[in-house]
Design an enzyme around this catalytic site. Structure first.
Site, PDB file in Angstrom:
ATOM      1  N   GLY A 121       0.803  -1.211   0.000  1.00 37.59           N
ATOM      2  CA  GLY A 121       0.000   0.000   0.000  1.00 37.59           C
ATOM      3  C   GLY A 121       0.838   1.264   0.000  1.00 37.59           C
ATOM      4  N   ARG A 122       2.098   1.097   0.354  1.00 38.00           N
ATOM      5  CA  ARG A 122       2.988   2.282   0.338  1.00 38.00           C
ATOM      6  C   ARG A 122       4.418   1.880   0.009  1.00 38.00           C
ATOM      7  NH1 ARG A 122       3.813   3.669   6.713  1.00 38.00           N
ATOM      8  NH2 ARG A 122       3.479   1.563   7.494  1.00 38.00           N
ATOM      9  N   ASP A 174      -2.372   6.728   3.031  1.00 36.85           N
ATOM     10  CA  ASP A 174      -1.911   7.831   2.185  1.00 36.85           C
ATOM     11  C   ASP A 174      -0.668   7.481   1.376  1.00 36.85           C
ATOM     12  OD1 ASP A 174      -0.077   7.690   4.183  1.00 36.85           O
ATOM     13  OD2 ASP A 174      -0.454   9.690   5.013  1.00 36.85           O
ATOM     14  N   GLY A 175      -0.218   6.241   1.513  1.00 37.69           N
ATOM     15  CA  GLY A 175       0.949   5.823   0.742  1.00 37.69           C
ATOM     16  C   GLY A 175       2.271   6.321   1.308  1.00 37.69           C
ATOM     17  N   ARG A 185      14.642  -0.435   1.264  1.00 42.28           N
ATOM     18  CA  ARG A 185      14.919  -1.730   1.878  1.00 42.28           C
ATOM     19  C   ARG A 185      15.511  -2.681   0.842  1.00 42.28           C
ATOM     20  NH1 ARG A 185       9.374  -3.228   5.161  1.00 42.28           N
ATOM     21  NH2 ARG A 185       8.459  -3.482   3.080  1.00 42.28           N
ATOM     22  N   ARG A 232       5.817 -12.644   0.972  1.00 46.54           N
ATOM     23  CA  ARG A 232       5.293 -12.935   2.318  1.00 46.54           C
ATOM     24  C   ARG A 232       4.380 -14.157   2.276  1.00 46.54           C
ATOM     25  NH1 ARG A 232       5.126  -7.388   4.344  1.00 46.54           N
ATOM     26  NH2 ARG A 232       6.518  -6.241   2.963  1.00 46.54           N
ATOM     27  N   ASP A 265       0.791 -11.348   6.700  1.00 46.92           N
ATOM     28  CA  ASP A 265       1.349 -10.508   5.641  1.00 46.92           C
ATOM     29  C   ASP A 265       2.660  -9.861   6.072  1.00 46.92           C
ATOM     30  OD1 ASP A 265      -0.758  -9.179   7.302  1.00 46.92           O
ATOM     31  OD2 ASP A 265       0.059  -7.372   6.379  1.00 46.92           O
ATOM     32  N   ASN A 266       3.035 -10.076   7.315  1.00 47.62           N
ATOM     33  CA  ASN A 266       4.319  -9.557   7.793  1.00 47.62           C
ATOM     34  C   ASN A 266       5.306 -10.695   8.048  1.00 47.62           C
ATOM     35  OD1 ASN A 266       3.430  -6.931   7.688  1.00 47.62           O
ATOM     36  ND2 ASN A 266       2.850  -6.846   9.851  1.00 47.62           N
ATOM     37  N   ASP A 296       9.100  -5.816   8.047  1.00 48.62           N
ATOM     38  CA  ASP A 296       8.067  -4.852   8.443  1.00 48.62           C
ATOM     39  C   ASP A 296       8.193  -4.445   9.906  1.00 48.62           C
ATOM     40  OD1 ASP A 296       7.192  -4.879   5.884  1.00 48.62           O
ATOM     41  OD2 ASP A 296       5.114  -5.378   6.334  1.00 48.62           O
TER      42      ASP A 296
HETATM   43  P1  AMP Z   1       1.520  -2.991   8.224  1.00 52.03           P
HETATM   44  O1  AMP Z   1       0.656  -3.231   9.408  1.00 52.03           O
HETATM   45  O2  AMP Z   1       2.377  -1.785   8.291  1.00 52.03           O
HETATM   46  O3  AMP Z   1       2.275  -4.217   7.839  1.00 52.03           O
HETATM   47  O4  AMP Z   1       0.516  -2.665   6.995  1.00 52.03           O
HETATM   48  C1  AMP Z   1      -0.599  -3.462   6.662  1.00 52.03           C
HETATM   49  C2  AMP Z   1      -1.106  -3.074   5.305  1.00 52.03           C
HETATM   50  O5  AMP Z   1      -1.498  -1.715   5.281  1.00 52.03           O
HETATM   51  C3  AMP Z   1      -0.115  -3.240   4.177  1.00 52.03           C
HETATM   52  O6  AMP Z   1      -0.817  -3.663   3.051  1.00 52.03           O
HETATM   53  C4  AMP Z   1       0.444  -1.854   4.011  1.00 52.03           C
HETATM   54  O7  AMP Z   1       0.922  -1.640   2.715  1.00 52.03           O
HETATM   55  C5  AMP Z   1      -0.775  -1.000   4.289  1.00 52.03           C
HETATM   56  N1  AMP Z   1      -0.439   0.329   4.810  1.00 52.03           N
HETATM   57  C6  AMP Z   1       0.036   0.643   6.035  1.00 52.03           C
HETATM   58  N2  AMP Z   1       0.204   1.965   6.167  1.00 52.03           N
HETATM   59  C7  AMP Z   1      -0.164   2.516   4.979  1.00 52.03           C
HETATM   60  C8  AMP Z   1      -0.222   3.849   4.473  1.00 52.03           C
HETATM   61  N3  AMP Z   1       0.127   4.899   5.212  1.00 52.03           N
HETATM   62  N4  AMP Z   1      -0.648   4.018   3.197  1.00 52.03           N
HETATM   63  C9  AMP Z   1      -1.021   2.980   2.452  1.00 52.03           C
HETATM   64  N5  AMP Z   1      -0.999   1.710   2.867  1.00 52.03           N
HETATM   65  C10 AMP Z   1      -0.570   1.468   4.116  1.00 52.03           C
HETATM   66 MG    MG Z   2       3.176  -5.075   6.614  1.00 55.39          MG
END
Ligand code: AMP
Ligand code: MG
Length: 501
Positions: free
Chosen positions: A100-101, A136-137, A187, A194, A267-268, A277
């Site tokens: 997502g980002r 917000d990416g 990274r 994953r 997913d992590n 992550d």
């Molecule tokens: P995380 O918990 O950081 O591993 O994120 C879980 C999911 O949310 C993943 O698909 C990330 O890409 C997405 N994600 C987390 N933060 C953001 C953000 N600020 N903008 C877009 N996608 C996000």
């Molecule tokens: Mg993640």
């Protein structure tokens, strides 16, 4: 127009883009260009990670690389893409997620004879993707510094991990609980695939794509699974088994070093058994087995002492996802089963090394480690400081400061007596040597990261650099730097790190 890096400028050592994930085809990702952060500046860079890619110091000072790592310009030969995956979050099926980002810029193949394997380069915080959902990416400076420092710290501790090349800052405002500013982390890893990638195609009944993904991972990263005679020659069961073993090794190291990941969603979880992550992670200060480092984890699902079981639960999800390929539930369960003994053996091995008793089986005192952990918990002893002081004691220093860590001295003295009996069986000096290489002096405590972040918000990156230097060789003494190896201050207990990043 922002710079386009020429092939010559890209990589000093002649690496070329291979992009084998991109070759899987568009079912696996969306190709898109990064949306760079405005007016970027260097916050931190790892020379060690740069050298893995054949990049020299000049690259880390160049404006061309600054722009590229901030998400501007185009690296010739790169094929930026956001991959799609799904996953279980906090034990619940979350459906489609995806980068997502983050954007995979591409995979770099070393020049012939280099001896290294290919490495993928990914930007995190480089803008919206089709998988951004409500996000917000972007990534904030705070969490980017934490990820950067911890990746490099874990590597230096010998824990399998994705690596971090750089943190690029920008004054672009980003809103979380409060206004913050944006950053982009670069990274590096052999693969960012994953467990959730497999779950995505399996739960979506896209079994041909699932097979394509599994074959890709086997061919690129687990070639021995192709030719194995184990599991009736079933390569997919062999893959599951191999991932289970790597995951066991990784989590055993987390437990031994006192690392709490905080968000062990499927997913992590890296298919290569890498720590990936970095979010609300924490190195334990006082040893509290039930410690929950993630402020958003209300049930304690990802508490420190639950990590080994959670990893097994996650591996079960992977097993379930691979079932259409394995085609035999008993075989899948048989492939997962060795996780338990592999974890237990690895954990015991790391703990024996921490005790300087690597070659001993501890048959004469089988509860030595468990009793110690209970003592550390009951007395709320600082985990890292305990092991370092024990190492010095084994090397002949007076045990006074070690004993001072325990409120219940008689109980600790009784344990110390048992331990000393075993220590006597090891040639003098050998135990202490091993211990000083197994028990770090420096770990990335939350309060140190907080201090470095606070300074960085004022555009002073010197503490980030200092911490990087210490954490890159955490077993060295670093004279004059003892303040960074000290107990956490009282205010550290009030630090609340949530999923927000
Ligand atoms: P995380 O918990 O950081 O591993 O994120 C879980 C999911 O949310 C993943 O698909 C990330 O890409 C997405 N994600 C987390 N933060 C953001 C953000 N600020 N903008 C877009 N996608 C996000
Ligand atoms: Mg993640």
């Amino acid at each position: 127009m922002l710079p386009t890096l020429t092939e010559r400028a890209q990589l000093d050592a002649g690496w070329r883009w291979a992009n084998r994930f991109a070759a899987l085809g568009p079912d696996f990702y969306t190709e898109l260009a990064p949306q760079g952060v405005p007016e970027p500046y260097w916050v931190a860079a790892s020379r060690a990670t740069a050298s893995l890619l054949g990049l020299g110091e000049d690259a880390l000072a160049s404006s061309a690389w600054l722009q590229a790592l901030a998400g501007h310009g185009h690296l010739e030969g790169a094929r930026p893409l956001a991959s799609v995956y799904s996953g279980h979050q906090f034990g619940v099926w979350a459906g489609q997620l995806g980068d997502g980002r983050a954007l995979l810029l591409g995979e770099l193949a070393p020049p012939p004879g280099h001896g290294a394997g290919s490495l993928e380069l990914q930007l995190k915080g480089s803008g919206l993707t089709p998988y951004s959902r409500m996000g917000d990416g972007r990534a904030v400076l705070r969490s980017s510094i934490r990820e950067f420092l911890c990746s490099e710290a874990m590597h230096a501790l010998g824990v399998p991990t994705t690596r971090a090349l750089s943190v690029i800052g920008s004054d672009l405002p980003v809103y979380r609980e409060e206004p913050e500013t944006a950053a982009v982390v670069a990274r590096v890893a052999p693969s960012f695939i994953r467990f959730g990638h497999f779950e995505h195609f399996s739960f979506g009944n896209q079994h041909d794509l699932l097979r394509q993904l599994a074959d890709h991972v086997i061919d690129q990263h687990y070639p021995a699974c192709r030719s194995t005679s184990a599991f009736g020659g079933n390569s997919y069961a062999a893959l599951l088994h191999a991932v289970a073993l790597r995951t066991a090794q990784m989590v055993a190291q987390w437990q031994a070093v006192g690392f709490c990941h905080g968000v062990m969603n499927t997913d992590n979880m890296s298919i290569l058994g890498l720590t990936i992550d970095y979010g609300p992670f924490q190195f334990l200060d006082t040893f509290d087995p039930g410690h929950i480092c993630n402020h958003s984890d209300h049930s304690g699902r990802y508490a420190f002492n639950r990590q080994p079981q959670v990893a097994y639960w996650n591996l079960f999800c992977l097993g379930q996802a691979l079932l259409p390929l394995i085609e035999d539930q008993d075989l899948a369960i048989a492939a997962l089963e060795p996780y338990k003994s592999s974890y237990a053996d690895a954990f015991a091995r790391h703990m024996r090394a921490k005790l300087g008793l690597a070659d001993l089986t501890l048959e004469s005192d089988p509860s030595l480690i468990e009793d110690l952990l209970q003592l550390l918990a009951r007395n709320r002893v600082d985990y890292t400081i305990f092991w370092r002081r024990l190492s010095h004691m084994a090397g002949g220093t007076d045990p006074t400061t070690l004993r001072e860590l325990f409120g219940d001295r008689p109980a600790f003295d009784a344990w110390l007596l048992r331990y000393s009996e075993l220590l006597r069986l090891i040639p003098q000096g050998k135990a202490a040597d091993l211990m000083l290489k197994s028990n770090p002096k420096f770990v990335l405590r939350n309060h140190l990261a907080e201090e470095a972040i606070a300074a960085a918000k004022q555009k002073d990156y010197s503490l980030v650099q200092t911490l990087l230097t210490l954490l890159e060789s955490p077993f060295d003494e670093h004279p004059g730097m003892d303040a960074y190896a000290d107990f956490a201050p009282a205010w550290a207990a009030g630090i609340a790190i949530s999923c927000s990043s």
